[in-house]
Design an enzyme around this catalytic site. Structure first.
Site, PDB file in Angstrom:
ATOM      1  CB  SER A 122      -0.862   0.012   1.266  1.00 26.19           C
ATOM      2  OG  SER A 122      -1.492   1.260   1.417  1.00 26.19           O
ATOM      3  CE1 TYR A 155      -4.124  -2.061   4.940  1.00 31.17           C
ATOM      4  CE2 TYR A 155      -3.359   0.148   4.394  1.00 31.17           C
ATOM      5  CZ  TYR A 155      -3.873  -1.083   4.001  1.00 31.17           C
ATOM      6  OH  TYR A 155      -4.123  -1.325   2.657  1.00 31.17           O
TER       7      TYR A 155
HETATM    8  P1  NAD Z   1     -11.344  -5.717  -0.569  1.00 28.65           P
HETATM    9  O1  NAD Z   1     -11.814  -5.596   0.835  1.00 28.65           O
HETATM   10  O2  NAD Z   1     -12.257  -5.372  -1.674  1.00 28.65           O
HETATM   11  O3  NAD Z   1     -10.776  -7.193  -0.819  1.00 28.65           O
HETATM   12  C1  NAD Z   1      -9.979  -7.852   0.123  1.00 28.65           C
HETATM   13  C2  NAD Z   1     -10.247  -9.350  -0.002  1.00 28.65           C
HETATM   14  O4  NAD Z   1      -9.392 -10.042   0.921  1.00 28.65           O
HETATM   15  C3  NAD Z   1     -11.705  -9.733   0.355  1.00 28.65           C
HETATM   16  O5  NAD Z   1     -12.268 -10.522  -0.683  1.00 28.65           O
HETATM   17  C4  NAD Z   1     -11.549 -10.531   1.644  1.00 28.65           C
HETATM   18  O6  NAD Z   1     -12.527 -11.572   1.776  1.00 28.65           O
HETATM   19  C5  NAD Z   1     -10.141 -11.110   1.472  1.00 28.65           C
HETATM   20  N1  NAD Z   1      -9.594 -11.525   2.760  1.00 28.65           N
HETATM   21  C6  NAD Z   1      -9.518 -10.804   3.907  1.00 28.65           C
HETATM   22  N2  NAD Z   1      -8.989 -11.547   4.887  1.00 28.65           N
HETATM   23  C7  NAD Z   1      -8.717 -12.762   4.354  1.00 28.65           C
HETATM   24  C8  NAD Z   1      -8.146 -13.966   4.859  1.00 28.65           C
HETATM   25  N3  NAD Z   1      -7.772 -14.082   6.144  1.00 28.65           N
HETATM   26  N4  NAD Z   1      -7.979 -15.017   4.005  1.00 28.65           N
HETATM   27  C9  NAD Z   1      -8.377 -14.929   2.709  1.00 28.65           C
HETATM   28  N5  NAD Z   1      -8.925 -13.834   2.188  1.00 28.65           N
HETATM   29  C10 NAD Z   1      -9.110 -12.754   2.994  1.00 28.65           C
HETATM   30  O7  NAD Z   1     -10.037  -4.819  -0.632  1.00 28.65           O
HETATM   31  P2  NAD Z   1      -9.140  -4.318  -1.856  1.00 28.65           P
HETATM   32  O8  NAD Z   1      -9.204  -2.858  -1.868  1.00 28.65           O
HETATM   33  O9  NAD Z   1      -9.394  -5.086  -3.077  1.00 28.65           O
HETATM   34  O10 NAD Z   1      -7.718  -4.712  -1.268  1.00 28.65           O
HETATM   35  C11 NAD Z   1      -6.846  -5.662  -1.877  1.00 28.65           C
HETATM   36  C12 NAD Z   1      -5.441  -5.403  -1.345  1.00 28.65           C
HETATM   37  O11 NAD Z   1      -5.052  -4.088  -1.738  1.00 28.65           O
HETATM   38  C13 NAD Z   1      -5.352  -5.437   0.181  1.00 28.65           C
HETATM   39  O12 NAD Z   1      -4.136  -6.052   0.549  1.00 28.65           O
HETATM   40  C14 NAD Z   1      -5.337  -3.976   0.566  1.00 28.65           C
HETATM   41  O13 NAD Z   1      -4.685  -3.756   1.794  1.00 28.65           O
HETATM   42  C15 NAD Z   1      -4.595  -3.377  -0.599  1.00 28.65           C
HETATM   43  N6  NAD Z   1      -4.829  -1.940  -0.804  1.00 28.65           N
HETATM   44  C16 NAD Z   1      -6.084  -1.448  -1.036  1.00 28.65           C
HETATM   45  C17 NAD Z   1      -6.243  -0.072  -1.220  1.00 28.65           C
HETATM   46  C18 NAD Z   1      -7.588   0.555  -1.490  1.00 28.65           C
HETATM   47  O14 NAD Z   1      -7.680   1.784  -1.431  1.00 28.65           O
HETATM   48  N7  NAD Z   1      -8.620  -0.201  -1.810  1.00 28.65           N
HETATM   49  C19 NAD Z   1      -5.117   0.777  -1.171  1.00 28.65           C
HETATM   50  C20 NAD Z   1      -3.876   0.235  -0.939  1.00 28.65           C
HETATM   51  C21 NAD Z   1      -3.722  -1.138  -0.758  1.00 28.65           C
END
Ligand code: NAD
Length: 262
Positions: A150, A163
């Protein structure tokens, strides 16, 4: 030669790609993008209903999709998943560690539950995934791993201390593993991507955490350079880093945030 006769610039035909977090957001968009370039995708997540929805929305690619429930914190489940991939496909070309969680906390107000949840999913889940995938990739001598970190790993934050620290840990493990594998002579590349605010279900949690700033529109105005990103934009970067076009990129931490600075 017409455009259609040209070889696509990225082609994952017959590549085997495992993606965690594939039931939602960035993981799901990445799974879809791999399918569209010919890959066979193993979509893994804790959320089985989300995986089924993903499969239905890519019904044209049904024969290229395998869904698997996994809790990325569970080493035994990782072993079972990767052993199954070896049995069914004989190899693993790409792992995308996309599963992640976000919760708010501050340094000086330690909450063990928040810290444990964040570190167990984001850090331990990613490490266990790398360990399991590398067992197969080392046998082939090649492969690519993309860890979704991130932009929060690169900046100070008063509200996302654990985080940000978890995502910094992901970055560090990524570069260490990349160096180790390159020194050992493997053609296995490992990189991390560092998205800024991306419009996924997780963004709603960010909006709640930053609600003192105002509405989502006001948060976007204040915290981005004009707009939030889209999941498919992150997917494109992940595809490039996973592809043979990125052969000289390993151990890199690549921001994808449109020059966002806060
Ligand atoms: P999201 O919440 O849409 O998807 C996250 C997925 O991870 C979900 O489907 C959830 O069920 C799954 N998950 C959570 N815990 C789990 C576990 N213990 N085992 C298996 N699956 C699990 O979020 P996103 O925005 O698509 O995030 C994806 C990645 O990108 C994450 O690592 C997040 O930290 C990172 N990220 C997101 C953003 C943002 O703004 N959306 C920014 C920077 C980084």
């Amino acid at each position: 030669m017409t455009k259609n006769d040209q070889k696509p610039w990225i082609d994952f035909t017959d590549r085997i790609v495992l993606i965690t977090g594939a039931a939602s957001g960035i993981g799901q968009a990445t799974a879809g993008a791999f399918l569209e370039t010919g890959a066979k995708v193993i979509a893994a997540d804790l959320d089985e209903e989300g995986l089924e929805n993903f499969k239905s929305s890519f019904a044209n690619f049904a024969e290229c999709i395998t869904t698997r429930k996994i809790d990325v914190r569970n080493e035994r489940q990782w072993d079972t998943l990767v052993e199954g991939i070896e049995k069914d496909f004989g190899k693993l070309d790409v792992l995308v560690n996309g599963a992640g969680v976000v919760m708010a906390d501050k340094v000086g107000a330690f909450d063990g539950n928040v810290y444990n949840k964040i570190f167990s999913v984001n850090v331990e889940g990613t490490l266990l995934g790398m360990n399991a995938a590398l067992k197969l990739m080392r046998k082939a001598g090649k492969g690519a791993i993309i860890n979704i970190s991130s932009a929060a790993s690169l900046r100070a934050s008063t509200t996302l201390a654990s985080y940000g620290a978890s995502k910094a840990a992901v970055q560090h493990y990524t570069t260490s593993a990349a160096l180790d594998l390159a020194r050992a002579g493997y053609d296995i590349r490992i990189n991390s991507v560092h998205p800024g605010l991306i419009e996924t279900p997780m963004a709603d949690t960010f909006y709640e955490i930053y609600s003192m700033i105002g509405s989502p529109t006001e948060i976007i105005e204040k915290m981005t350079t004009g707009r939030a990103g889209q999941a498919h934009e992150v997917a494109d970067l992940i595809l490039f880093l996973s592809s043979d076009r990125a052969q000289f990129i390993s151990g890199a931490a690549i921001p994808i945030d449109r020059a966002q600075s806060v």
